[in-house]
Design an enzyme around this catalytic site. Structure first.
Site, PDB file in Angstrom:
ATOM      1  N   LYS A 177       8.275  -3.600  15.208  1.00 16.72           N
ATOM      2  CA  LYS A 177       8.768  -2.402  14.484  1.00 16.72           C
ATOM      3  C   LYS A 177       9.526  -1.716  15.403  1.00 16.72           C
ATOM      4  O   LYS A 177      10.653  -0.885  14.801  1.00 16.72           O
ATOM      5  CB  LYS A 177       7.470  -1.696  14.250  1.00 16.72           C
ATOM      6  CG  LYS A 177       6.719  -2.129  13.124  1.00 16.72           C
ATOM      7  CD  LYS A 177       7.513  -2.131  11.547  1.00 16.72           C
ATOM      8  CE  LYS A 177       7.664  -0.626  10.954  1.00 16.72           C
ATOM      9  NZ  LYS A 177       8.490  -1.024   9.934  1.00 16.72           N
ATOM     10  N   TYR A 224       2.789  -6.434  16.711  1.00 22.11           N
ATOM     11  CA  TYR A 224       3.215  -5.656  15.478  1.00 22.11           C
ATOM     12  C   TYR A 224       4.194  -4.522  15.814  1.00 22.11           C
ATOM     13  O   TYR A 224       5.258  -4.331  15.483  1.00 22.11           O
ATOM     14  CB  TYR A 224       2.056  -5.135  14.783  1.00 22.11           C
ATOM     15  CG  TYR A 224       2.435  -4.167  13.909  1.00 22.11           C
ATOM     16  CD1 TYR A 224       3.376  -3.945  12.889  1.00 22.11           C
ATOM     17  CD2 TYR A 224       1.616  -2.718  13.994  1.00 22.11           C
ATOM     18  CE1 TYR A 224       3.616  -3.152  11.959  1.00 22.11           C
ATOM     19  CE2 TYR A 224       2.078  -1.621  13.329  1.00 22.11           C
ATOM     20  CZ  TYR A 224       2.791  -1.600  12.124  1.00 22.11           C
ATOM     21  OH  TYR A 224       3.252  -0.563  11.443  1.00 22.11           O
ATOM     22  N   LYS A 247      -7.870  -3.666   6.205  1.00 24.79           N
ATOM     23  CA  LYS A 247      -7.830  -2.543   6.873  1.00 24.79           C
ATOM     24  C   LYS A 247      -9.044  -1.681   7.191  1.00 24.79           C
ATOM     25  O   LYS A 247     -10.096  -1.784   6.229  1.00 24.79           O
ATOM     26  CB  LYS A 247      -6.778  -1.599   6.473  1.00 24.79           C
ATOM     27  CG  LYS A 247      -5.247  -2.203   6.302  1.00 24.79           C
ATOM     28  CD  LYS A 247      -4.793  -2.714   7.702  1.00 24.79           C
ATOM     29  CE  LYS A 247      -3.228  -3.152   7.722  1.00 24.79           C
ATOM     30  NZ  LYS A 247      -2.225  -2.329   7.808  1.00 24.79           N
ATOM     31  N   LEU A 258      10.196   0.024   3.427  1.00 24.86           N
ATOM     32  CA  LEU A 258       8.915  -0.370   3.925  1.00 24.86           C
ATOM     33  C   LEU A 258       8.483  -1.504   3.924  1.00 24.86           C
ATOM     34  O   LEU A 258       7.118  -1.664   4.523  1.00 24.86           O
ATOM     35  CB  LEU A 258       8.315   0.543   2.770  1.00 24.86           C
ATOM     36  CG  LEU A 258       8.205   1.963   2.727  1.00 24.86           C
ATOM     37  CD1 LEU A 258       8.879   2.308   1.125  1.00 24.86           C
ATOM     38  CD2 LEU A 258       6.849   2.431   2.690  1.00 24.86           C
ATOM     39  N   ALA A 259       9.415  -2.603   3.576  1.00 25.83           N
ATOM     40  CA  ALA A 259       8.849  -4.004   3.545  1.00 25.83           C
ATOM     41  C   ALA A 259       8.550  -4.423   5.003  1.00 25.83           C
ATOM     42  O   ALA A 259       9.416  -4.313   5.863  1.00 25.83           O
ATOM     43  CB  ALA A 259       9.665  -4.953   2.801  1.00 25.83           C
ATOM     44  N   PHE A 291       0.680  -1.074  -0.099  1.00 24.48           N
ATOM     45  CA  PHE A 291       0.076   0.038  -0.018  1.00 24.48           C
ATOM     46  C   PHE A 291       0.710   1.096   0.113  1.00 24.48           C
ATOM     47  O   PHE A 291       0.784   1.958  -1.034  1.00 24.48           O
ATOM     48  CB  PHE A 291      -0.830  -0.026   1.218  1.00 24.48           C
ATOM     49  CG  PHE A 291      -1.674   1.317   1.576  1.00 24.48           C
ATOM     50  CD1 PHE A 291      -2.211   1.864   0.450  1.00 24.48           C
ATOM     51  CD2 PHE A 291      -1.689   1.773   2.791  1.00 24.48           C
ATOM     52  CE1 PHE A 291      -2.965   2.965   0.930  1.00 24.48           C
ATOM     53  CE2 PHE A 291      -2.408   2.993   3.116  1.00 24.48           C
ATOM     54  CZ  PHE A 291      -3.099   3.392   2.164  1.00 24.48           C
ATOM     55  N   THR A 349       6.239   3.336  12.358  1.00 25.32           N
ATOM     56  CA  THR A 349       4.922   3.676  12.447  1.00 25.32           C
ATOM     57  C   THR A 349       4.963   4.374  14.138  1.00 25.32           C
ATOM     58  O   THR A 349       5.864   4.198  14.910  1.00 25.32           O
ATOM     59  CB  THR A 349       4.190   2.367  12.855  1.00 25.32           C
ATOM     60  OG1 THR A 349       2.715   2.747  13.486  1.00 25.32           O
ATOM     61  CG2 THR A 349       4.814   1.300  13.614  1.00 25.32           C
ATOM     62  N   ASP A 350       3.768   5.109  14.361  1.00 27.48           N
ATOM     63  CA  ASP A 350       3.586   5.763  15.431  1.00 27.48           C
ATOM     64  C   ASP A 350       3.340   4.854  16.713  1.00 27.48           C
ATOM     65  O   ASP A 350       3.430   5.125  18.045  1.00 27.48           O
ATOM     66  CB  ASP A 350       2.896   7.132  15.490  1.00 27.48           C
ATOM     67  CG  ASP A 350       1.324   6.490  14.968  1.00 27.48           C
ATOM     68  OD1 ASP A 350       1.157   5.559  14.810  1.00 27.48           O
ATOM     69  OD2 ASP A 350       0.287   7.446  14.954  1.00 27.48           O
ATOM     70  N   GLU A 351       2.977   3.450  16.055  1.00 26.31           N
ATOM     71  CA  GLU A 351       2.565   2.605  17.158  1.00 26.31           C
ATOM     72  C   GLU A 351       3.617   2.220  18.299  1.00 26.31           C
ATOM     73  O   GLU A 351       3.176   1.837  19.214  1.00 26.31           O
ATOM     74  CB  GLU A 351       1.715   1.563  16.491  1.00 26.31           C
ATOM     75  CG  GLU A 351       0.608   1.631  15.889  1.00 26.31           C
ATOM     76  CD  GLU A 351      -0.055   0.700  15.177  1.00 26.31           C
ATOM     77  OE1 GLU A 351      -0.248  -0.304  16.063  1.00 26.31           O
ATOM     78  OE2 GLU A 351      -0.739   0.753  14.325  1.00 26.31           O
ATOM     79  N   ASP A 364      12.654 -11.889  -1.068  1.00 29.57           N
ATOM     80  CA  ASP A 364      12.391 -11.660   0.426  1.00 29.57           C
ATOM     81  C   ASP A 364      13.564 -11.033   0.978  1.00 29.57           C
ATOM     82  O   ASP A 364      14.913 -11.376   0.832  1.00 29.57           O
ATOM     83  CB  ASP A 364      12.278 -13.000   1.159  1.00 29.57           C
ATOM     84  CG  ASP A 364      11.520 -13.050   2.575  1.00 29.57           C
ATOM     85  OD1 ASP A 364      11.947 -12.156   3.253  1.00 29.57           O
ATOM     86  OD2 ASP A 364      10.434 -13.753   2.749  1.00 29.57           O
ATOM     87  N   ASN A 366     -12.529   6.395  15.838  1.00 27.81           N
ATOM     88  CA  ASN A 366     -13.149   5.356  14.971  1.00 27.81           C
ATOM     89  C   ASN A 366     -14.451   5.524  14.558  1.00 27.81           C
ATOM     90  O   ASN A 366     -14.705   5.488  13.233  1.00 27.81           O
ATOM     91  CB  ASN A 366     -12.910   4.108  15.641  1.00 27.81           C
ATOM     92  CG  ASN A 366     -11.181   3.647  15.268  1.00 27.81           C
ATOM     93  OD1 ASN A 366     -10.462   4.317  14.692  1.00 27.81           O
ATOM     94  ND2 ASN A 366     -10.804   2.541  15.976  1.00 27.81           N
ATOM     95  N   LEU A 369       5.991 -10.142  -2.741  1.00 25.89           N
ATOM     96  CA  LEU A 369       4.765 -10.525  -3.190  1.00 25.89           C
ATOM     97  C   LEU A 369       4.037 -11.374  -2.105  1.00 25.89           C
ATOM     98  O   LEU A 369       3.461 -12.613  -2.660  1.00 25.89           O
ATOM     99  CB  LEU A 369       4.730 -11.089  -4.473  1.00 25.89           C
ATOM    100  CG  LEU A 369       5.211 -10.196  -5.580  1.00 25.89           C
ATOM    101  CD1 LEU A 369       5.193 -10.622  -6.951  1.00 25.89           C
ATOM    102  CD2 LEU A 369       4.670  -8.875  -5.641  1.00 25.89           C
ATOM    103  N   TYR A 429     -14.666  -1.872  16.568  1.00 18.87           N
ATOM    104  CA  TYR A 429     -14.436  -2.448  17.861  1.00 18.87           C
ATOM    105  C   TYR A 429     -14.858  -1.463  18.912  1.00 18.87           C
ATOM    106  O   TYR A 429     -14.601  -0.318  18.928  1.00 18.87           O
ATOM    107  CB  TYR A 429     -12.684  -2.541  17.648  1.00 18.87           C
ATOM    108  CG  TYR A 429     -12.077  -3.603  16.595  1.00 18.87           C
ATOM    109  CD1 TYR A 429     -13.217  -4.378  16.176  1.00 18.87           C
ATOM    110  CD2 TYR A 429     -10.953  -3.457  16.474  1.00 18.87           C
ATOM    111  CE1 TYR A 429     -12.537  -5.420  15.206  1.00 18.87           C
ATOM    112  CE2 TYR A 429     -10.194  -4.595  15.830  1.00 18.87           C
ATOM    113  CZ  TYR A 429     -10.986  -5.329  15.113  1.00 18.87           C
ATOM    114  OH  TYR A 429     -10.456  -6.418  14.049  1.00 18.87           O
TER     115      TYR A 429
END
Length: 347
Positions: free
Chosen positions: A159, A155, A194, A79-80, A11, A130-132, A57, A254, A33, A212
């Site tokens: 990261k 996740y 998503k 980004l992978a 994406f 990510t900000d997560e 990979d 959300n 892929l 959620y």
């Protein structure tokens, strides 16, 4: 500049590939892929002389060494990654293998390539995160580059680990690295598992739209094409060893986000019996669901001059219109593993 982009059929990665080629750069797209990748995402540039694709990979060091030697890139835009929190709850091992081990192998391949070519100061290794990794905010405050790490899902933990590896390779080996941490992305080519694509596609099918908990979780939304521009800005002008927080400045709960999408669909594709918001269905919350994310993007704005170009309302309207106009694209993905099923229940 020749840029090696990992995950360029995904994406965000595909948005970067399309933007970079349009901006006059050469791109080598390295992608394994997996289920969330789609070469249709880069079909617009596939025949350009400045574009090359390598199916590989990032955990395969031999393949990476071959690709670096064959293409001689000036920079890496990494980004992978496995990115879906729900999938990380069900299968954390894949996230550790790809996001942590894969980043390690890519760093080592990039370091060997960089050292063999004289340790150029102009080379860049840009790691996209990510900000997560910063955890969960309360009602006030925003994440900055100085926010302590506090990942709360497999996740985000994977990261966070990869972020630390990249910074360590910069400090220990001198590899010219930059790191960026972004808020939630949305826009064209967003994989159908998503939130925003789920809302659009379930509404179009007349199926329940799952939300959620009470829908009170807040996210800062960033249009993917704005993010692509920001990433190229950081790659070209960011200082080695520096990190940059990239946000859209568009916080929404959300439930408010879902209702906004439903209202756009009411205008574009009205239902015959009620509104699309009638389909909203509250479902049990995700385990460990972070309450709020928000980015303070002062550094990238003041140092590099970047800011988002579209409001959330403009971006959501563009996104809904894109899905309405590209049914062939998303229908082809509906049969992929996990799409349309509730994942990450923790059971």
């Amino acid at each position: 500049m020749k840029i090696l982009v990992t995950g360029g059929a995904g994406f965000i990665g595909s948005a970067v590939v399309r933007y970079a080629v349009a901006d006059g750069h050469s791109v080598v797209n390295v992608d394994a892929l997996t289920y969330a990748a789609c070469l249709d995402n880069v079909a617009a540039v596939a025949d350009e002389p400045a574009y090359a694709f390598e199916c590989a990979d990032i955990r395969d060091r031999a393949a990476l060494d071959r690709i670096f030697a064959a293409h001689d890139p000036d920079a890496v835009l990494h980004l992978a990654a496995e990115t879906h929190v729900d999938r990380s709850i069900d299968g954390p091992g894949t996230f550790v293998e790809t996001n942590v081990a894969g980043t390690f192998h890519l760093l080592e391949a990039a370091r060997a390539y960089w050292e063999a070519r004289g340790r150029s100061d102009a080379f860049r290794f840009h790691h996209v995160s990510t900000d997560e990794v910063f955890g969960s905010l309360g009602a006030l405050g925003r994440f900055t580059e100085a926010t302590p790490y506090d990942p709360r899902s497999p996740y985000s933990a994977s990261k966070a680990a990869s972020d630390h590896l990249v910074r360590a390779w910069g400090a220990t080996y001198g590899l010219p690295v930059v790191v960026s941490n972004c808020s939630n992305n949305y826009g064209p080519y967003h994989f159908p598992e998503k939130l925003i694509p789920v809302v659009i596609l379930n509404a179009l099918a007349g199926r329940p739209i799952p939300v959620y908990g009470a829908g009170s979780n807040v996210r800062d939304w960033l249009y993917v094409e704005d993010h692509a521009e920001a990433l190229l800005t950081v790659l070209k002008r960011g200082a080695p060893g520096r990190s940059y927080a990239i946000g859209g400045g568009a916080e929404r709960s959300n439930i408010d986000l879902v209702r906004t999408i439903c209202a756009i669909l009411d205008d574009r594709r009205p239902r015959s019996d009620g509104t699309h918001a009638d389909l909203i269905t509250f479902v049990p919350d995700r385990p460990g669901h972070d309450a709020r994310y928000a980015i303070d993007a002062t550094r990238i704005r003041d140092e590099l001059g970047w800011r988002p170009s579209v409001t959330l309302e403009q971006g959501l309207a563009r996104t809904v219109d894109w899905y309405l106009e590209h049914e062939d694209w998303w229908r082809a993905l509906l049969g992929r593993d996990g799409v349309g099923r509730r994942l990450g229940t923790g059971g």
